[in-house]
Design a protein around this motif. Structure first.
Motif, PDB file in Angstrom:
ATOM      1  N   LEU A 191      35.085  50.822  23.886  1.00  0.00           N
ATOM      2  CA  LEU A 191      36.196  51.523  23.243  1.00  0.00           C
ATOM      3  C   LEU A 191      35.717  52.559  22.224  1.00  0.00           C
ATOM      4  O   LEU A 191      36.534  53.084  21.461  1.00  0.00           O
ATOM      5  CB  LEU A 191      37.112  50.511  22.519  1.00  0.00           C
ATOM      6  CG  LEU A 191      37.936  49.570  23.403  1.00  0.00           C
ATOM      7  CD1 LEU A 191      38.685  48.566  22.540  1.00  0.00           C
ATOM      8  CD2 LEU A 191      38.907  50.357  24.262  1.00  0.00           C
ATOM      9  N   ARG A 216      34.637  55.758  22.251  1.00  0.00           N
ATOM     10  CA  ARG A 216      35.178  57.121  22.245  1.00  0.00           C
ATOM     11  C   ARG A 216      36.678  57.118  21.984  1.00  0.00           C
ATOM     12  O   ARG A 216      37.195  57.989  21.285  1.00  0.00           O
ATOM     13  CB  ARG A 216      34.835  57.838  23.554  1.00  0.00           C
ATOM     14  CG  ARG A 216      33.342  58.077  23.710  1.00  0.00           C
ATOM     15  CD  ARG A 216      33.027  58.888  24.938  1.00  0.00           C
ATOM     16  NE  ARG A 216      33.554  60.247  24.827  1.00  0.00           N
ATOM     17  CZ  ARG A 216      33.473  61.154  25.806  1.00  0.00           C
ATOM     18  NH1 ARG A 216      32.895  60.844  26.957  1.00  0.00           N
ATOM     19  NH2 ARG A 216      33.966  62.356  25.637  1.00  0.00           N
ATOM     20  N   TRP A 217      37.390  56.156  22.539  1.00  0.00           N
ATOM     21  CA  TRP A 217      38.815  56.035  22.215  1.00  0.00           C
ATOM     22  C   TRP A 217      38.984  55.729  20.731  1.00  0.00           C
ATOM     23  O   TRP A 217      39.869  56.271  20.067  1.00  0.00           O
ATOM     24  CB  TRP A 217      39.450  54.931  23.063  1.00  0.00           C
ATOM     25  CG  TRP A 217      40.895  54.681  22.734  1.00  0.00           C
ATOM     26  CD1 TRP A 217      41.984  55.362  23.191  1.00  0.00           C
ATOM     27  CD2 TRP A 217      41.397  53.668  21.849  1.00  0.00           C
ATOM     28  NE1 TRP A 217      43.138  54.839  22.660  1.00  0.00           N
ATOM     29  CE2 TRP A 217      42.812  53.799  21.828  1.00  0.00           C
ATOM     30  CE3 TRP A 217      40.806  52.672  21.083  1.00  0.00           C
ATOM     31  CZ2 TRP A 217      43.623  52.955  21.068  1.00  0.00           C
ATOM     32  CZ3 TRP A 217      41.611  51.839  20.327  1.00  0.00           C
ATOM     33  CH2 TRP A 217      43.008  51.983  20.328  1.00  0.00           C
ATOM     34  N   ILE A 219      48.533  55.742  22.522  1.00  0.00           N
ATOM     35  CA  ILE A 219      48.057  57.058  22.958  1.00  0.00           C
ATOM     36  C   ILE A 219      48.018  57.952  21.726  1.00  0.00           C
ATOM     37  O   ILE A 219      49.058  58.245  21.140  1.00  0.00           O
ATOM     38  CB  ILE A 219      48.975  57.657  24.034  1.00  0.00           C
ATOM     39  CG1 ILE A 219      49.090  56.695  25.223  1.00  0.00           C
ATOM     40  CG2 ILE A 219      48.443  59.012  24.499  1.00  0.00           C
ATOM     41  CD1 ILE A 219      50.071  57.143  26.283  1.00  0.00           C
ATOM     42  N   GLY A 274      40.645  61.184  23.819  1.00  0.00           N
ATOM     43  CA  GLY A 274      41.330  59.924  24.063  1.00  0.00           C
ATOM     44  C   GLY A 274      41.456  59.563  25.517  1.00  0.00           C
ATOM     45  O   GLY A 274      41.652  58.404  25.854  1.00  0.00           O
ATOM     46  N   LEU A 277      38.879  57.169  29.088  1.00  0.00           N
ATOM     47  CA  LEU A 277      38.900  55.937  29.863  1.00  0.00           C
ATOM     48  C   LEU A 277      39.248  56.186  31.319  1.00  0.00           C
ATOM     49  O   LEU A 277      38.877  55.418  32.195  1.00  0.00           O
ATOM     50  CB  LEU A 277      39.896  54.950  29.244  1.00  0.00           C
ATOM     51  CG  LEU A 277      39.480  54.360  27.892  1.00  0.00           C
ATOM     52  CD1 LEU A 277      40.586  53.508  27.328  1.00  0.00           C
ATOM     53  CD2 LEU A 277      38.203  53.555  28.028  1.00  0.00           C
TER      54      LEU A 277
END
Length: 452
Positions: free
Chosen positions: A264, A266-267, A349, A379, A382
């Motif tokens: 997770l 980079r998110w 989001i 975002g 993924l």
């Protein structure tokens, strides 16, 4: 200038205008036109209406018309027609499966399971609907058996672990209240993960608990050998099954929480840039064990016991929701005054109030500018591609409306438009809820909005 000359000039101007309109007509005709798959569904409905005229006793044609209404989310019409079909032939498997889907959407999983017995060959979504019904009912062993037949061996392993009976054991304080570390771009809250103090996001678009792989190793999460695909905010990701021994939120302790582990980083940078690493995501499966409040105005989450009385002020605005699949919260609204759309509630989001596939924004005449196309959000990594930020004039959901929000072009994958056999178009994220106190009333299936 004499009269003849003026008349000639008016004629030339009129001719030029007509020529311009002729050139623009194809573009004008395409504006606010749905994508081909939606137009095909509309055509199928019109054809079914035509073929059913004067054929009200023909069960096959009624069934076709009902299915056409169902695909376009005309649920009242679909239910009325399917009931007529079943009155004539209670064994009609297609009608039974469709009525079961409507029961599942209305959060009546026991009714859905009963209707689906012997109806699994009705369509490709029926086995998944039965699976979702059994998971919601807590019949994990039966759901695991079905998962094996659907080729979901990884999911079956987790469900068998949950069938042991100690998953989501709640103790500690009867009620919990925890401030948000930040409310936007997504709500982040400090929790204890196996005793470690970490930041986690609150995301109604996630199902089970999601844990970052790096943080999971540090917190000694119990990993299982199996992998399973999950749906998260408009895309599919593969996670490693795991179990969190202890999660504490504002004094409330939950033991043996099923989880999925994935990268997770980079998110997390998109939702908490240049700050502490985000350890994971708290999804709807855990929140359904409580009567939760996401208070974007006071910047906190409140957890009350499941079934606790909902305390609201006069003037609260209520938005009905449905539950599609296992745990996807759906509402209905409009974008920019366009047609009615089914919208997924997905508060994880980042940097947007409304997300949709390109087809939906194109239908509404909403397109990214050159600068937006050059600066795609991280975002969306993924699903292998970033999304693009667009400006959305207005979004209305029931009595709640917002003007001028950021939209995420492409944050929802196009394959999600028809995944349940019913059209859905977009997802609502945290910017839409900014400033509201939002209570989830599970028994009434309503989001209750209060303006502090």
């Amino acid at each position: 200038m004499n009269g003849t000359t003026r008349a000639a000039m008016r004629f030339i101007a009129l001719a030029a205008t007509l020529l311009l309109l002729a050139l623009l007509r194809p573009a004008l005709a395409d504006w606010q036109q749905p994508d081909p798959s939606y137009r095909d569904a509309q055509f199928a409905l019109r054809a079914a209406i035509r073929d059913t005229a004067g054929q009200g006793a023909n069960a096959a044609r009624l069934d076709t018309l009902a299915l056409a209404h169902l695909r376009l989310a005309h649920f009242a019409d679909a239910r009325r027609l399917f009931q007529r079909v079943l009155a004539a032939n209670p064994a009609d498997v297609a009608a039974r499966a469709s009525v079961a889907k409507l029961a599942l959407f209305a959060d009546r999983p026991a009714e859905a399971e009963s209707l689906l017995q012997g109806s699994l060959d009705a369509d490709e979504t029926a086995p998944r609907d039965l699976f979702a019904a059994r998971v919601r009912l807590g019949r994990y062993a039966d759901a695991a058996t079905l998962a094996d037949s659907l080729g979901l061996s990884g999911r079956a392993e987790m469900l068998r672990r949950m069938a042991e009976g100690d998953a989501y054991t709640i103790s500690g304080s009867a009620e919990g209240r925890q401030p948000f570390a930040r409310s936007l771009p997504v709500p982040l809250v400090r929790v204890k993960l196996n005793g470690e103090s970490v930041l986690m996001a609150i995301d109604l678009g996630a199902g089970s608990l999601l844990i970052d792989d790096f943080v999971g190793r540090q917190a000694h999460i119990d990993l299982m050998p199996s992998m399973t695909p999950v749906v998260w905010d408009g895309t599919h990701v593969t996670v490693r099954n795991a179990l969190v021994r202890r999660l504490e939120i504002g004094g409330v302790r939950i033991d043996n929480v099923p989880a999925g582990v994935l990268g997770l980083r980079r998110w997390g940078l998109a939702v908490n840039p240049d700050r502490e690493r985000v350890a994971g995501v708290i999804g709807i499966d855990l929140l359904r064990r409580f009567s939760p409040v996401l208070d974007y105005h006071a910047s906190r989450i409140e957890l009350r016991p499941a079934g606790a009385a909902i305390r609201t002020r006069p003037g609260a605005r209520r938005v009905p929701f449905e539950l599609w699949g296992e745990d996807e919260m759906m509402v209905y609204g409009t974008i920019g005054g366009g047609r009615r759309m089914a919208m997924w509630v997905a508060t994880g989001i980042p940097d947007c109030g409304i997300a949709a596939p390109p087809e939906v924004f194109e239908e509404l005449g909403i397109k990214p500018g050159v600068v937006s196309r050059m600066m795609k959000s991280a975002g969306g990594v993924l699903q292998g591609a970033g999304w693009t930020q667009v400006s959305v004039p207005a979004v209305a959901v029931g009595p709640v409306a917002r003007d001028r929000m950021s939209g995420a072009w492409g944050a929802i994958d196009s394959s999600e438009l028809w995944r349940h056999g019913v059209r859905r178009d977009a997802a609502l994220s945290s910017e839409f809820f900014r400033g509201w106190r939002v209570t989830i009333d599970w028994s009434a299936r309503e989001l209750v909005f209060e303006d502090e």
